[in-house]
Design an enzyme around this catalytic site. Sequence first.
Site, mmCIF file in Angstrom:
data_model
loop_
_atom_site.group_PDB
_atom_site.id
_atom_site.type_symbol
_atom_site.label_atom_id
_atom_site.label_comp_id
_atom_site.label_asym_id
_atom_site.label_seq_id
_atom_site.Cartn_x
_atom_site.Cartn_y
_atom_site.Cartn_z
ATOM 1 N N ASN A 28 1.287 3.333 0.800
ATOM 2 C CA ASN A 28 0.773 4.287 -0.183
ATOM 3 C C ASN A 28 1.861 5.345 -0.435
ATOM 4 O O ASN A 28 1.818 6.436 0.111
ATOM 5 C CB ASN A 28 -0.503 4.915 0.372
ATOM 6 C CG ASN A 28 -1.288 5.754 -0.616
ATOM 7 O OD1 ASN A 28 -2.339 6.282 -0.278
ATOM 8 N ND2 ASN A 28 -0.799 5.883 -1.835
ATOM 9 N N ARG A 68 13.022 1.607 -1.737
ATOM 10 C CA ARG A 68 14.127 2.140 -0.938
ATOM 11 C C ARG A 68 13.936 1.848 0.543
ATOM 12 O O ARG A 68 14.905 1.549 1.263
ATOM 13 C CB ARG A 68 14.241 3.651 -1.175
ATOM 14 C CG ARG A 68 15.277 4.351 -0.303
ATOM 15 C CD ARG A 68 15.465 5.805 -0.734
ATOM 16 N NE ARG A 68 14.205 6.516 -0.815
ATOM 17 C CZ ARG A 68 13.571 7.058 0.238
ATOM 18 N NH1 ARG A 68 14.092 6.937 1.453
ATOM 19 N NH2 ARG A 68 12.450 7.715 0.077
ATOM 20 N N ALA A 107 1.392 11.523 -8.981
ATOM 21 C CA ALA A 107 0.056 10.964 -9.213
ATOM 22 C C ALA A 107 -0.837 11.226 -8.015
ATOM 23 O O ALA A 107 -0.754 10.520 -7.013
ATOM 24 C CB ALA A 107 0.161 9.465 -9.486
ATOM 25 N N ASP A 113 -8.992 8.196 -5.443
ATOM 26 C CA ASP A 113 -8.402 7.761 -4.169
ATOM 27 C C ASP A 113 -9.326 6.790 -3.441
ATOM 28 O O ASP A 113 -8.895 5.741 -2.955
ATOM 29 C CB ASP A 113 -8.135 8.968 -3.276
ATOM 30 C CG ASP A 113 -6.835 9.673 -3.611
ATOM 31 O OD1 ASP A 113 -5.944 9.029 -4.180
ATOM 32 O OD2 ASP A 113 -6.706 10.870 -3.305
#
Length: 329
Positions: free
Chosen positions: A73, A81, A113, A144
């Site tokens: 998340n 990365r 976001a 969420d």
Amino acid sequence: MLAGPYATMMLADLGAEVTKLEPAGGDISRQVSDSYFASLNRGKRSVRIDLGTDSGRARLGELVARSHALLVNLKPSAIRRLGLTYDALREFNEKIVCVAITGYGLHGGDDPAFDYVIQAAAGIAALTGDPTGPPTLPGYSSADNSTGLTAALGLLAQIVSGRGGQIDVSLYEVMLSQLNYHAAAYLNDGKRPRRRPFGAHSYYVPAQIFPTSHGHLALFITHDGFWKSFAAEAGVTGFERMADRVARREEVLAAVTTALAADTASGWEARLRPLGIPAAAVRELPEALDTSPDAVVSAGDHRLVGSPIRIAGYRPEYRPPPRLGEHGG
């Protein structure tokens, strides 16, 4: 802070072994409060890991090799990365399921976001609140939580398939999906959704919150049978067919509001529920928890709301949230 941890806590409640990978300083939600962290992380293991080092990468590989799935998340750029995609991890386990929870999708960019921002962007806030006032928010993290459940569903479906792969779940698309019938009405019929007083449903009438002599009542009349029973109990005449109630919305709402003023919200609930009519007095959370003792569980020193998934013959083991790095690192 919430979507990913909620998804994996739901899985932990169902018996999964969940290892929470945390940086040296820990998940940022540990800084909010102990109860906040516990509400999203009970029953997990905690491993501190620095994914920017060779040793951290090797440790990640070891975990991936013996796991069914990895759920992340973070922003898309951070996911890539840090090498947390299926393409980067399949060398350790061809069957690993990699789930990415992001704001706008793995290929949707890194725009900030969070839940409230997504509710605004997807049209939720514009539909919420009194039409004479400003747009507002539901009061809890609906984007969420909904995204966490959706991600957990996708993760399990892919594990059941027996194939590894990448799953991409965004808060934005989940909330667009949850606007299902509103979106369909606009896309197919050109009907723009709009806010209505007391959160009234766009079609069913009466289906909203009403004032009573004391407190407010949520009433949801979806078919003529419900209306017949309600009208008889409340002393309202006419409007027998749903089409009539929709066409004469304001008249119906006025008649129902007048009738409901004759009793309290709790009184109406007690009268209507035995008749099979969907109705509930508006309660605050403490009242709801007090009347739902079976929903509250203990996880170590914390009292929390337990899993809503009830499986015959299975009882979750509610273990406390982990201390930072308790299981390694």
